[in-house]
Design an enzyme around this catalytic site. Structure first.
Site, PDB file in Angstrom:
ATOM      1  CE1 TYR A 227       0.724  93.069  57.933  1.00  0.00           C
ATOM      2  CE2 TYR A 227       2.537  93.774  56.518  1.00  0.00           C
ATOM      3  CZ  TYR A 227       1.441  92.959  56.754  1.00  0.00           C
ATOM      4  OH  TYR A 227       1.070  92.038  55.800  1.00  0.00           O
TER       5      TYR A 227
ATOM      6  CE  LYS B 130      -7.615  95.713  55.199  1.00  0.00           C
ATOM      7  NZ  LYS B 130      -8.555  94.619  55.627  1.00  0.00           N
TER       8      LYS B 130
ATOM      9  CG  HIS C 121      -9.943  99.803  63.862  1.00  0.00           C
ATOM     10  ND1 HIS C 121      -8.713  99.220  63.690  1.00  0.00           N
ATOM     11  CD2 HIS C 121     -10.823  99.024  63.168  1.00  0.00           C
ATOM     12  CE1 HIS C 121      -8.852  98.136  62.928  1.00  0.00           C
ATOM     13  NE2 HIS C 121     -10.112  97.996  62.606  1.00  0.00           N
TER      14      HIS C 121
ATOM     15  CB  SER D 118      -4.094  96.569  52.805  1.00  0.00           C
ATOM     16  OG  SER D 118      -4.813  95.578  53.464  1.00  0.00           O
TER      17      SER D 118
HETATM   18  P1  A3P Z   1      -2.730  92.897  52.779  1.00  0.00           P
HETATM   19  O1  A3P Z   1      -4.053  93.343  52.227  1.00  0.00           O
HETATM   20  O2  A3P Z   1      -1.626  93.853  52.427  1.00  0.00           O
HETATM   21  O3  A3P Z   1      -2.402  91.481  52.452  1.00  0.00           O
HETATM   22  P2  A3P Z   1      -6.282  94.178  59.302  1.00  0.00           P
HETATM   23  O4  A3P Z   1      -6.396  92.847  59.934  1.00  0.00           O
HETATM   24  O5  A3P Z   1      -5.822  95.258  60.219  1.00  0.00           O
HETATM   25  O6  A3P Z   1      -7.517  94.528  58.543  1.00  0.00           O
HETATM   26  O7  A3P Z   1      -5.096  94.094  58.241  1.00  0.00           O
HETATM   27  C1  A3P Z   1      -5.191  93.237  57.119  1.00  0.00           C
HETATM   28  C2  A3P Z   1      -3.834  93.132  56.494  1.00  0.00           C
HETATM   29  O8  A3P Z   1      -2.981  92.331  57.349  1.00  0.00           O
HETATM   30  C3  A3P Z   1      -3.890  92.413  55.148  1.00  0.00           C
HETATM   31  O9  A3P Z   1      -2.831  92.981  54.367  1.00  0.00           O
HETATM   32  C4  A3P Z   1      -3.616  90.986  55.578  1.00  0.00           C
HETATM   33  O10 A3P Z   1      -3.206  90.137  54.539  1.00  0.00           O
HETATM   34  C5  A3P Z   1      -2.496  91.234  56.593  1.00  0.00           C
HETATM   35  N1  A3P Z   1      -2.250  90.058  57.455  1.00  0.00           N
HETATM   36  C6  A3P Z   1      -3.108  89.404  58.252  1.00  0.00           C
HETATM   37  N2  A3P Z   1      -2.521  88.333  58.822  1.00  0.00           N
HETATM   38  C7  A3P Z   1      -1.240  88.320  58.360  1.00  0.00           C
HETATM   39  C8  A3P Z   1      -0.118  87.444  58.559  1.00  0.00           C
HETATM   40  N3  A3P Z   1      -0.190  86.364  59.316  1.00  0.00           N
HETATM   41  N4  A3P Z   1       1.036  87.747  57.923  1.00  0.00           N
HETATM   42  C9  A3P Z   1       1.139  88.835  57.133  1.00  0.00           C
HETATM   43  N5  A3P Z   1       0.108  89.693  56.889  1.00  0.00           N
HETATM   44  C10 A3P Z   1      -1.063  89.428  57.502  1.00  0.00           C
END
Ligand code: A3P
Length: 288
Positions: free
Chosen positions: A185, A45, A100, A130
């Site tokens: 991030y 996340k 991961h 998240s």
């Molecule tokens: P949120 O749940 O806070 O929206 P992972 O891919 O490591 O599982 O992380 C998922 C998180 O990254 C989610 O956060 C998702 O919305 C966010 N995410 C993925 N693509 C994104 C983008 N282009 N811009 C901003 N956040 C992004």
């Protein structure tokens, strides 16, 4: 404890059985990393899916075709998951993968290679939020319970890939030297184009300003959310139910402020600070 039905324990870390089998984990251990491989490493996340969009575009000069045609789990596969063995022959060098894994659990060939790593860290409070929604929508993960209950589990490391503190510490204290680039991030949110330039530089790549504009625009949350190859809408609803919570959920930093009570925040800070003490690792959000 993380449920035995849904997770297997790999070197003390709960990993979801759906994508992590004994075979995939043995495959990881024997995997032959090559010098030009590139890994985006994250605690879950923290922006993994984002990097699965960004890396192919930076490596191919901004051609949108692959990210619009190939699902993210096949275009930039997880090192530890079952798909890797199935798609590895289709990856063209330089191969981009995500992982991961904690640093010491990377395969021996990684340690002896010159492969590069981009480590993406995220404010653990936003990771927790998240992850809470992700656990609600994904049937292959434990029911999170209440936000307070899930916080307890998160702090105890009874969640996928264990404790956040162990993960970030393991990847900060490495002997990788200039083989690793650290980004957050939050930096991606703040100035995506600037961070993409930094990644290009790290990878020794160049891109025209026009192509960089195109890639930046494509990777903005609202645009990426529409990409069926990246928003997990191809996954059946009984595995990931976007009606409960979309995978690409909010895409912002600071959503934790809408979820933590002052008491929970104090508790969270105390545990995280104690575990980070003496590590020499600091993050911009520590001062928030
Ligand atoms: P949120 O749940 O806070 O929206 P992972 O891919 O490591 O599982 O992380 C998922 C998180 O990254 C989610 O956060 C998702 O919305 C966010 N995410 C993925 N693509 C994104 C983008 N282009 N811009 C901003 N956040 C992004």
């Amino acid at each position: 404890m993380a449920s035995e039905k849904l997770y297997r324990v790999y070197h003390g870390l709960p990993v979801p059985k759906i994508a992590h089998t004994e075979e995939s984990l043995s495959y990881l251990e024997a995997f032959e990393v090559t010098d030009d491989d590139i890994f985006a490493v994250t605690y879950p996340k923290s922006g993994t899916t984002w990097m699965q969009e960004i890396l192919p575009l930076l490596l191919n000069g901004g051609d949108l075709q692959p990210v619009e045609k190939i699902p993210n789990w096949d275009r930039v596969p997880w090192l530890e998951e079952t798909r890797l063995a199935l798609v590895v022959d289709k990856l063209t060098p330089p191969r981009a993968m995500v992982s991961h894994m904690h640093y010491h659990l990377m395969p021996p060939s990684f340690h002896s290679s010159k492969a590069k790593v981009i480590y993406i860290a995220r404010n653990p409070k936003d990771i927790l939020v998240s992850s809470f929604y992700f656990h609600q929508m994904a049937s292959f993960l434990d029911d999170p319970g209440t936000f307070e209950e899930f916080t307890e589990k998160f702090l105890a490391g009874q969640v996928l890939f264990g404790k956040w503190t162990d993960h970030v510490k393991s990847w900060r204290n490495t002997d990788l030297g200039d083989r690793i680039l650290y980004i957050t991030y939050e930096e991606l949110i703040q100035d995506l184009r600037e961070v993409l330039k930094r990644i290009l530089h790290f990878l020794g790549r160049e891109m025209s300003e026009d192509a960089l504009d195109r890639v930046t625009d494509h990777c903005l949350f609202e645009n990426m959310k529409k990409n069926q190859m990246s928003n997990y809408s191809l996954v059946p609803k009984d595995i990931m139910d976007s009606n409960k919570s979309p995978f690409l959920r909010k895409g912002i930093s600071g959503d934790w402020k809408n979820h933590f009570s002052p008491e929970l925040e104090a508790k969270f800070n105390t545990v995280i600070r104690k575990e980070m003490e003496g590590s020499g690792v600091e993050f911009p959000w520590d001062k928030e």
